[in-house]
Design an enzyme around this catalytic site. Structure first.
Site, mmCIF file in Angstrom:
data_model
loop_
_atom_site.group_PDB
_atom_site.id
_atom_site.type_symbol
_atom_site.label_atom_id
_atom_site.label_comp_id
_atom_site.label_asym_id
_atom_site.label_seq_id
_atom_site.Cartn_x
_atom_site.Cartn_y
_atom_site.Cartn_z
ATOM 1 N N LYS A 81 4.965 0.192 7.354
ATOM 2 C CA LYS A 81 3.647 0.718 7.003
ATOM 3 C C LYS A 81 2.987 1.234 8.269
ATOM 4 O O LYS A 81 3.197 0.702 9.366
ATOM 5 C CB LYS A 81 2.761 -0.370 6.394
ATOM 6 C CG LYS A 81 1.673 0.158 5.481
ATOM 7 C CD LYS A 81 2.233 0.585 4.134
ATOM 8 C CE LYS A 81 1.117 1.034 3.186
ATOM 9 N NZ LYS A 81 1.645 1.356 1.854
ATOM 10 N N GLY A 182 -11.240 0.422 -9.837
ATOM 11 C CA GLY A 182 -10.669 1.578 -9.162
ATOM 12 C C GLY A 182 -10.250 2.638 -10.156
ATOM 13 O O GLY A 182 -9.511 2.346 -11.105
ATOM 14 N N GLY A 184 -9.174 5.963 -9.111
ATOM 15 C CA GLY A 184 -8.551 7.072 -8.405
ATOM 16 C C GLY A 184 -7.263 7.513 -9.072
ATOM 17 O O GLY A 184 -7.084 7.369 -10.292
ATOM 18 N N VAL A 186 -4.313 6.254 -9.143
ATOM 19 C CA VAL A 186 -3.580 5.198 -9.837
ATOM 20 C C VAL A 186 -4.407 4.614 -10.980
ATOM 21 O O VAL A 186 -3.983 4.612 -12.138
ATOM 22 C CB VAL A 186 -3.154 4.092 -8.854
ATOM 23 C CG1 VAL A 186 -2.537 2.917 -9.608
ATOM 24 C CG2 VAL A 186 -2.159 4.640 -7.844
#
Length: 353
Positions: A81, A182, A184, A186
């Protein structure tokens, strides 16, 4: 700052590199947790951290999660990452992306990057001008790859259906109440898929205008970000940032299932046991949210071999996510060990730990 390798989130990482480029203003951290199964693969996060130590923590936790995610998804990739520490204005320039790309290239293929929070498909195109160790690039019609968000959403949708069957004994989502944190790429994608199956949706986002627009689209209800975790529902689906499931967060939940796409949902390892003690079924995040990395990995491998990525193969692999979740839940039911720990043990075995 205390030596990072003595911190709780350091887990025998193979490499943790600080990247500084004064000219472009780049400050980034690249972390490789394990390359046991292949090069470390995982997205790049572009985020402003009031305390840079939080950026290091994210890099360590997210790279470990990618090791587990790739292993459990049966991909020939390790875990890595990158975190770009953005300024308060979140200034992103071509020079900054070029400097980051050069840092990825300098690792010689040990790390393969893609999109994450704050990074777009066009950003990855810019990065690809200076390194080939990148995925999530635009693809042709009928091919898989590009923005991983829709594929992540697809896997979460399948996982929620499996969780509802396992915990509630229902083979349909009709009338099942789902609270999504959330909205967004996804979270919004999950909401649209659930809506088609007749689920009753409550949504929230820090961008409250976006949440209200999605609620209108799916005939649902929008609430404030402060309310979403305490909404009475069948399924709470976290699809924003991680570490929300701590003592206070778990105490606030009024649900039977937690199943969503956010990475590192558990603030600490002991919090999975707290969910289990409350009788809440937990879908380990790196298992249910693997759709995106499945897509970009198969894209990367196909492009490396000079081939196109078959979207049907990606869909086939994403459709295997529920079987992995059921295996975890059945083991948890049989042994009394919380589902997150069952999954961790499986993943650790796969990466030779």
């Amino acid at each position: 700052m205390t030596a990072f390798w003595t911190q709780a989130d350091f887990d025998d990482h193979e490499l943790v590199q600080l990247v500084r480029d004064r000219k472009s203003g780049l400050t980034a951290i690249i972390a490789l947790h394990s390359t046991h199964l292949g090069p470390g693969a995982g997205g790049t996060r572009f985020w402003h951290y009031a305390d840079p130590a939080d950026g290091l923590r994210d890099a360590l936790r997210l790279s470990r999660g990618m090791s587990y995610k790739n292993a459990m998804a049966g991909l020939p990739m390790g875990g890595g990452k990158a975190v770009i520490l953005a300024d308060k204005a979140r200034t992103k320039t071509p020079e900054l992306l070029a400097a980051f790309a050069d840092a990825v290239e300098a690792l010689g293929g040990k790390y393969v990057t893609a999109e994450d929070v704050g990074i777009s498909e066009s950003d990855m195109v810019a990065v690809s001008q200076r390194t080939r160790f990148v995925s999530g690039l635009p693809v042709g019609e009928g091919e898989a790859g590009g923005d991983p968000g829709p594929f992540t959403a697809m896997g979460i949708y399948h996982g929620i259906k499996a969780a509802v069957a396992h915990k509630l004994g229902k083979d349909s989502l009709q009338g099942v109440r789902v609270a999504l944190q959330g909205t967004g790429s996804v979270g919004g994608g999950v909401a649209r898929l659930l809506s088609k199956d007749g689920a009753l949706l409550v949504v929230a986002d820090v961008d409250e205008g976006r949440a209200k627009a999605l609620a209108r689209e799916v005939d649902g209800e929008a609430v404030s970000p402060a309310q979403i975790m305490s909404v009475s529902c069948d399924v709470f689906s976290p699809n924003a940032l991680g570490a929300i499931l701590d003592e206070a967060g778990i105490a606030a939940l009024d649900c039977a299932i937690v199943a969503g796409g956010a990475n590192n949902q558990l603030a600490r390892s002991e919090h999975g046991q707290l969910l289990a003690e409350r009788g809440i079924l937990y879908a380990p995040d790196y298992v249910i949210n693997a759709g995106g990395i499945i897509s970009v990995t198969l894209e990367y491998l196909a492009r490396t071999n000079g081939e196109s990525c078959d979207i049907n193969e990606v869909r086939k692999r994403i459709a295997q996510i529920p079987d992995r979740l059921r295996t975890i839940w059945e083991e948890s039911d049989h042994t009394g060990v919380s589902s997150d720990r069952v999954a961790d043990r499986m993943a650790q075995k796969l990466i030779g730990r």
